[in-house]
Design a protein around this motif. Structure first.
Motif, PDB file in Angstrom:
ATOM      1  N   GLU A  91      15.204  17.142 -11.999  1.00 46.05           N
ATOM      2  CA  GLU A  91      16.529  17.570 -12.450  1.00 46.05           C
ATOM      3  C   GLU A  91      16.707  19.078 -12.287  1.00 46.05           C
ATOM      4  N   LYS A  92      15.660  19.848 -12.592  1.00 46.77           N
ATOM      5  CA  LYS A  92      15.764  21.309 -12.509  1.00 46.77           C
ATOM      6  C   LYS A  92      15.891  21.820 -11.068  1.00 46.77           C
ATOM      7  N   ALA A  93      15.635  20.953 -10.089  1.00 47.58           N
ATOM      8  CA  ALA A  93      15.686  21.363  -8.686  1.00 47.58           C
ATOM      9  C   ALA A  93      16.932  20.847  -7.961  1.00 47.58           C
ATOM     10  N   THR A  94      17.849  20.229  -8.701  1.00 49.70           N
ATOM     11  CA  THR A  94      19.045  19.686  -8.062  1.00 49.70           C
ATOM     12  C   THR A  94      20.075  20.771  -7.796  1.00 49.70           C
ATOM     13  N   ARG A  95      21.032  20.407  -6.948  1.00 51.84           N
ATOM     14  CA  ARG A  95      22.192  21.262  -6.637  1.00 51.84           C
ATOM     15  C   ARG A  95      21.814  22.582  -5.977  1.00 51.84           C
ATOM     16  N   ARG A  96      20.672  22.589  -5.299  1.00 53.22           N
ATOM     17  CA  ARG A  96      20.237  23.800  -4.590  1.00 53.22           C
ATOM     18  C   ARG A  96      20.028  23.537  -3.099  1.00 53.22           C
ATOM     19  N   GLY A  97      20.303  22.315  -2.657  1.00 51.03           N
ATOM     20  CA  GLY A  97      20.119  21.976  -1.256  1.00 51.03           C
ATOM     21  C   GLY A  97      18.690  21.621  -0.893  1.00 51.03           C
ATOM     22  N   LEU A  98      17.792  21.595  -1.880  1.00 55.31           N
ATOM     23  CA  LEU A  98      16.378  21.313  -1.594  1.00 55.31           C
ATOM     24  C   LEU A  98      16.167  19.904  -1.055  1.00 55.31           C
ATOM     25  N   ALA A  99      16.854  18.934  -1.628  1.00 53.16           N
ATOM     26  CA  ALA A  99      16.665  17.550  -1.179  1.00 53.16           C
ATOM     27  C   ALA A  99      17.092  17.394   0.278  1.00 53.16           C
ATOM     28  N   THR A 100      18.260  17.905   0.613  1.00 54.86           N
ATOM     29  CA  THR A 100      18.735  17.790   1.993  1.00 54.86           C
ATOM     30  C   THR A 100      17.805  18.515   2.958  1.00 54.86           C
ATOM     31  N   LEU A 106      11.392  16.424   6.711  1.00 53.43           N
ATOM     32  CA  LEU A 106      10.588  15.201   6.807  1.00 53.43           C
ATOM     33  C   LEU A 106      10.978  14.380   8.036  1.00 53.43           C
ATOM     34  N   CYS A 107      12.243  14.408   8.413  1.00 52.23           N
ATOM     35  CA  CYS A 107      12.658  13.723   9.647  1.00 52.23           C
ATOM     36  C   CYS A 107      11.937  14.313  10.859  1.00 52.23           C
ATOM     37  N   THR A 108      11.813  15.630  10.872  1.00 52.04           N
ATOM     38  CA  THR A 108      11.082  16.284  11.960  1.00 52.04           C
ATOM     39  C   THR A 108       9.611  15.878  11.935  1.00 52.04           C
ATOM     40  N   ASN A 127      25.000   6.253  -6.873  1.00 56.05           N
ATOM     41  CA  ASN A 127      24.097   7.399  -6.759  1.00 56.05           C
ATOM     42  C   ASN A 127      24.661   8.355  -5.697  1.00 56.05           C
ATOM     43  N   THR A 128      25.695   9.054  -6.096  1.00 53.69           N
ATOM     44  CA  THR A 128      26.405   9.944  -5.173  1.00 53.69           C
ATOM     45  C   THR A 128      25.493  11.016  -4.601  1.00 53.69           C
ATOM     46  N   ALA A 129      24.602  11.553  -5.417  1.00 51.78           N
ATOM     47  CA  ALA A 129      23.723  12.627  -4.943  1.00 51.78           C
ATOM     48  C   ALA A 129      22.846  12.154  -3.787  1.00 51.78           C
ATOM     49  N   SER A 130      22.192  11.014  -3.930  1.00 50.91           N
ATOM     50  CA  SER A 130      21.321  10.518  -2.859  1.00 50.91           C
ATOM     51  C   SER A 130      22.122  10.142  -1.620  1.00 50.91           C
ATOM     52  N   ARG A 131      23.275   9.545  -1.821  1.00 53.22           N
ATOM     53  CA  ARG A 131      24.105   9.179  -0.672  1.00 53.22           C
ATOM     54  C   ARG A 131      24.561  10.432   0.069  1.00 53.22           C
ATOM     55  N   THR A 132      24.858  11.500  -0.655  1.00 57.28           N
ATOM     56  CA  THR A 132      25.259  12.764  -0.031  1.00 57.28           C
ATOM     57  C   THR A 132      24.105  13.370   0.754  1.00 57.28           C
ATOM     58  N   VAL A 133      22.911  13.368   0.172  1.00 58.33           N
ATOM     59  CA  VAL A 133      21.727  13.891   0.879  1.00 58.33           C
ATOM     60  C   VAL A 133      21.524  13.131   2.178  1.00 58.33           C
ATOM     61  N   LEU A 134      21.570  11.809   2.108  1.00 56.12           N
ATOM     62  CA  LEU A 134      21.354  11.005   3.315  1.00 56.12           C
ATOM     63  C   LEU A 134      22.399  11.315   4.384  1.00 56.12           C
ATOM     64  N   THR A 135      23.640  11.398   3.997  1.00 55.09           N
ATOM     65  CA  THR A 135      24.702  11.695   4.963  1.00 55.09           C
ATOM     66  C   THR A 135      24.517  13.083   5.570  1.00 55.09           C
ATOM     67  N   ARG A 136      24.228  14.072   4.742  1.00 52.22           N
ATOM     68  CA  ARG A 136      24.033  15.433   5.253  1.00 52.22           C
ATOM     69  C   ARG A 136      22.815  15.529   6.161  1.00 52.22           C
ATOM     70  N   ALA A 137      21.845  14.650   5.960  1.00 53.70           N
ATOM     71  CA  ALA A 137      20.628  14.662   6.781  1.00 53.70           C
ATOM     72  C   ALA A 137      20.764  13.786   8.022  1.00 53.70           C
ATOM     73  N   GLY A 138      21.950  13.307   8.305  1.00 46.09           N
ATOM     74  CA  GLY A 138      22.185  12.581   9.543  1.00 46.09           C
ATOM     75  C   GLY A 138      22.003  11.077   9.478  1.00 46.09           C
ATOM     76  N   PHE A 139      21.824  10.518   8.295  1.00 40.08           N
ATOM     77  CA  PHE A 139      21.744   9.069   8.148  1.00 40.08           C
ATOM     78  C   PHE A 139      23.155   8.499   8.158  1.00 40.08           C
TER      79      PHE A 139
END
Length: 169
Positions: A91-100, A106-108, A127-139
């Motif tokens: 939770e403390k690491a969210t909203r910073r772009g770290l997941a994306t 990891l894709c590389t 789960n909007t956050a995970s869906r957003t990460v996946l979309t931003r990462a090209g899924f």
């Protein structure tokens, strides 16, 4: 700067802390692992390390400079050039772009280090956050409807190339 590290035995204490500190936060968006998950945590991680050694899974942690775990990023069920991606971020690491950024990295790795050509993932519809990460990462959504802990979700897929992914660090 956080670093993506392959899961090792010495990560167990920090990983257990990560899972315990974020349990309620994770349960709001993904199925809770239950009390049994924590009962013999070290043995559970030993089993994961054995799977990793066999090449059927690749487990990674995003670790801050102090050694605290900020996230888990896993490639599981590796077979025929593909794998399933799963991730969770503190939770403390969210909203910073770290997941994306980490999913892109990891894709590389999946392409260059593990020889994978395709990654699959799934996220609950709410789960909007995970869906957003996946979309931003090209899924891209596959239109495959899935159930995640009794919650409706959507499947995603991403093809990989051996070159660096856009935005990879």
């Amino acid at each position: 700067m956080p670093e993506l590290q392959r899961l090792r035995p010495d990560h167990v204490p920090a990983l257990l802390t990560f899972e315990q500190e974020n349990r309620a936060y994770f349960a709001a968006s993904v199925p809770d692992r239950g009390d049994a998950y924590f009962a013999d945590f070290a043995a559970r991680i030993d089993a994961l390390l054995a799977e990793q050694a066999s090449g059927i899974c690749h487990f990674h942690l995003l670790v801050d400079p102090d050694g605290a775990v900020l996230g888990r990023f896993n490639l599981v069920d590796v077979e025929n050039g593909s794998a399933d991606l799963g991730f969770r971020v503190a939770e403390k690491a969210t909203r910073r772009g770290l997941a994306t950024a980490t999913v892109l990295h990891l894709c590389t790795l999946a392409a260059t280090e593990y020889g994978l050509t395709t990654l699959r993932a799934a996220a609950a519809l709410d789960n909007t956050a995970s869906r957003t990460v996946l979309t931003r990462a090209g899924f891209v959504p596959t239109e495959e409807e899935v159930q995640l802990g009794g919650r409706p979700g959507l499947g995603y897929v991403r093809g990989l190339s051996s070159g660096p992914a856009d935005g990879a660090r």
